[in-house]
Design an enzyme around this catalytic site. Structure first.
Site, PDB file in Angstrom:
ATOM      1  CG  HIS A 105      -3.900  -5.108  11.898  1.00 38.82           C
ATOM      2  ND1 HIS A 105      -2.760  -5.637  11.139  1.00 38.82           N
ATOM      3  CD2 HIS A 105      -3.694  -3.748  11.802  1.00 38.82           C
ATOM      4  CE1 HIS A 105      -1.895  -4.643  10.958  1.00 38.82           C
ATOM      5  NE2 HIS A 105      -2.447  -3.431  11.545  1.00 38.82           N
ATOM      6  NE  ARG A 136      -2.417  -8.319   7.311  1.00 36.50           N
ATOM      7  CZ  ARG A 136      -3.169  -8.771   8.515  1.00 36.50           C
ATOM      8  NH1 ARG A 136      -3.719  -9.901   8.247  1.00 36.50           N
ATOM      9  NH2 ARG A 136      -3.146  -8.134   9.454  1.00 36.50           N
ATOM     10  CB  CYS A 171      12.116  26.686   0.846  1.00 38.15           C
ATOM     11  SG  CYS A 171      13.426  27.854   1.524  1.00 38.15           S
ATOM     12  CG  MET A 172       6.959  23.891  -1.687  1.00 38.24           C
ATOM     13  SD  MET A 172       5.812  24.429  -2.864  1.00 38.24           S
ATOM     14  CE  MET A 172       4.565  25.359  -1.969  1.00 38.24           C
ATOM     15  CG  ASP A 173      10.040  23.832  -4.450  1.00 42.57           C
ATOM     16  OD1 ASP A 173       9.269  22.988  -4.425  1.00 42.57           O
ATOM     17  OD2 ASP A 173       9.842  25.044  -4.851  1.00 42.57           O
ATOM     18  CE1 TYR A 221      10.016  32.359   1.674  1.00 39.24           C
ATOM     19  CE2 TYR A 221      10.329  30.331   1.566  1.00 39.24           C
ATOM     20  CZ  TYR A 221      10.047  31.069   1.221  1.00 39.24           C
ATOM     21  OH  TYR A 221       9.699  30.974  -0.167  1.00 39.24           O
ATOM     22  CE  LYS A 255      -0.315  -0.490   4.732  1.00 41.92           C
ATOM     23  NZ  LYS A 255      -1.264  -1.106   5.987  1.00 41.92           N
ATOM     24  NE  ARG A 266      -7.254  -0.486  10.861  1.00 38.93           N
ATOM     25  CZ  ARG A 266      -5.872  -0.599  10.516  1.00 38.93           C
ATOM     26  NH1 ARG A 266      -5.118   0.413  10.582  1.00 38.93           N
ATOM     27  NH2 ARG A 266      -5.451  -1.792  10.207  1.00 38.93           N
TER      28      ARG A 266
END
Ligand SMILES: *Cc1c(COP(=O)(O)O)cnc(C)c1O
Length: 365
Positions: free
Chosen positions: A157, A210, A294-296, A248, A33, A128
């Site tokens: 689980h 699993r 920063c973002m990038d 920043y 997943k 769950r």
């Protein structure tokens, strides 16, 4: 790949981890997943299927299942999560096995659901998904049989398998065993353990495990081989003067005249803003991330001059995901699954690059 920030996946390590779990004489269901915990689901599933004798994959949704099925039709796929009733025909058509999470769900299925393959989930304490007691389990089986659903398995689980001292795990196993043995149905597949459960609890009752995190190289009880490393390269080096701010909000000021480098990775890559202050490595030399992430992009305080193009290790031999997770007050699962698809994945096996994946480069490499 134009931006020089990349993830390398070591498939020898993956193979070795899988082999470790395959010695337990139970079917290993590879949990893939969330894009195989950030490693790339198609590549990991294909390798596991073609090289490691894996036949079963578990994912969280029908979306993930259909994606993997379209690339590797030979694999059997179990959806662990909830699938909306209106999409049952898709699961039947693609031959994907679904989880039956409750009696209500079984009742809501179409009156004739032949062709549907299912595993029934039992709730042994997670609260769950799953049938809560023997009466609900029995009735669910009866309803599914009446609707001609093929009941291929039953599972539960563990909630606390990362804590060997916690007796909840043995209680869950006992409840699971009691319910399965007394429901009057013989299931081909019986499974309860995840990675940690397979190592802290032994049972002769189940016939599958699993395995998610363990396959990718982490478990609470055993040293495995992490598959993933994350690197980038310096894109700019400069000297700054004492007192100059960086990034920043000017949270960092140079203590002295110092060397500063910029690297092209940021929080949009899954490199969290909480990584401010972390140590990264230029070969064996440590250096510190300074100022806001920063973002990038983000900046490194260098101990001395390093030229543009110098490789920087963010996750690898010197920096473990376990340490990052501990420092950020989370678990390795979250660090791995947050690494975004903006970072290309490069796959190596026997010291050779054998694959590459990046959604942005699929069509025009
Ligand atoms: C994610 C998941 C697993 C895999 O757990 P790991 O700890 O990664 O091995 C197993 N079973 C279920 C139901 C899951 O959701």
């Amino acid at each position: 790949m134009f931006r020089e920030t990349w993830i390398t996946i070591d498939l020898n390590a993956f193979e070795q981890n899988l082999k470790h779990f395959q010695t337990k004489n139970k079917e290993v269901i590879l949990v893939a997943k969330a894009n195989a915990y950030g490693h790339g689901d198609i590549e990991m599933c294909r390798f596991a299927y073609e090289h490691c004798n894996i036949h079963w994959i578990a994912v969280s949704s029908l979306d993930e299942a259909c994606h993997i099925h379209s690339h590797i039709p030979g694999l059997q796929i179990l959806v662990l999560g909830h699938t909306p009733i209106m999409h049952i025909p898709t699961a039947i058509k693609q031959g994907i096995t679904l989880t039956i999470p409750s009696l209500d769900y079984a009742n809501a299925l179409p009156a004739i659901s032949s062709g549907l393959h299912a595993h029934i989930k039992i709730d042994t304490g997670m609260n769950r998904l799953g049938c809560k007691n023997l009466a609900e389990l029995k009735e669910t089986i009866a309803v599914l049989q009446q609707k001609q659903v093929s009941i291929d398995g039953v599972f539960s689980h563990y909630a606390c398998s990362d804590d060997q001292q916690n007796d909840m795990t043995s209680q869950q196993l006992k409840q699971f065993q009691d319910m399965v043995m007394n429901c009057g149905y013989t299931f081909p597949w019986i499974h309860i353990a995840n990675t940690d459960g397979s190592q802290c609890m032994d049972d002769s009752f189940t016939n599958a495990i699993r395995i998610g995190l363990g396959a990718y190289g982490f478990s609470t009880y055993q040293t495995l081989s992490p598959c993933l490393s994350l690197k980038t390269k310096i894109v700019l080096t400069k000297q700054i003067e004492k007192g100059e701010p960086v990034s920043y909000s000017s949270t960092y000021h140079a203590q002295d005249q110092q060397w500063l480098a910029t690297i092209p990775i940021g929080y949009a890559d899954g490199w969290s803003r909480k990584q401010e202050g972390r140590t990264v490595y230029l070969q064996d030399t440590p250096a510190t991330l300074v100022g806001r992430i920063c973002m990038d992009q983000c900046m490194i305080h260098l101990p001395k001059y390093y030229p543009v193009g110098t490789e920087v290790e963010l996750i690898g031999d010197h920096v473990s995901i376990l340490d990052i997770a501990k420092d950020l007050d989370t678990i390795p699962y979250e660090i791995l699954t947050c690494l975004s698809d903006r970072i290309p994945r490069i796959y190596t096996y026997q010291h050779k690059t054998i694959g590459y994946s990046s959604p942005r480069f699929e069509h025009d490499e």
